[in-house]
Design a protein around this motif. Sequence first.
Motif: not given
Length: 243
Positions: A133-146
Amino acid sequence: MFDRMKEDIQAIMARDPAAKSGLEILLCYPSLHAVWAHRLASFFWKRRLRLLGRWVSQVARWLTGIEIHPGATLGRRFFIDHGMGVVIGESAVVGDDVTLYHGVTLGGVAPSVDSDAQRGTKRHPTLLDGVIVGSGAQILGPVTVGQCARVGANAVVVSDVDCDTTVVGIPAKVARKDSRDQAQFMPYAQGADIADPILRELAATRQAMLKLQQRVESLEEERERLVLADDSSEDGKPQAVGA
Ligand SMILES: CC(C)(COP(=O)(O)OP(=O)(O)OC[C@H]1O[C@@H](n2cnc3c(N)ncnc32)[C@H](O)[C@@H]1OP(=O)(O)O)[C@@H](O)C(=O)NCCC(=O)NCCS
């Protein structure tokens, strides 16, 4: 326990080209301190010593700039490069061999809804093994990143990301999909096989010169054939090649 600590140091050495020695990593890498502090905080949290867990987590945040909720689940060989400004929420789950850069949030989406109703629910993302995950990225909520997915710097991810996929932008969209050899980590998403821009430019110029050289050679051959055909013609007039 010492094996795990050694593994943490080795993981940083393998992924950060700037790291020069184990001692340097031990002394100067906030990621290491935050992850170790999280293990302690999580130990207390799981034994229902919640306040103590939160307090350890907050002390680690003051010292490292990385806030990891003691309820979060972290995999092995987790590395946060630079660290400052990273926030990892209570129900976040992080797989093995995951790398985050500074300023990343693994957070919830709905601060305005009733917090009692949200308590104890899965509100934060799940990152599967090998995610970057690159700098400053926002991953929000109950999502799944494969598995082995890549999230571009400053992206905002609000939906699931497939494995082996690069997503960028706000909201994040697929920019590339390919499976790569994850055995070799690519710091800053740059492989050793990718030349720097100047070398790449030089290689392109060389290719163009080779093409020009081949063209000049074929024109010279054609000219020679025309001259020969001209010499051998009885009336002295040039003849078309192959005529
Ligand atoms: C996303 C990233 C991981 C690259 O992944 P990748 O799978 O190798 O993807 P590519 O570099 O092939 O990029 C794919 C496309 O997305 C674009 N892109 C890459 N990163 C982007 C970003 N953060 N925002 C917007 N677009 C981006 C590229 O320009 C490319 O576009 P194109 O297809 O039109 O040429 C990388 O760009 C990145 O953001 N790394 C984070 C590094 C970081 O945070 N460094 C901090 C160091 S202190």
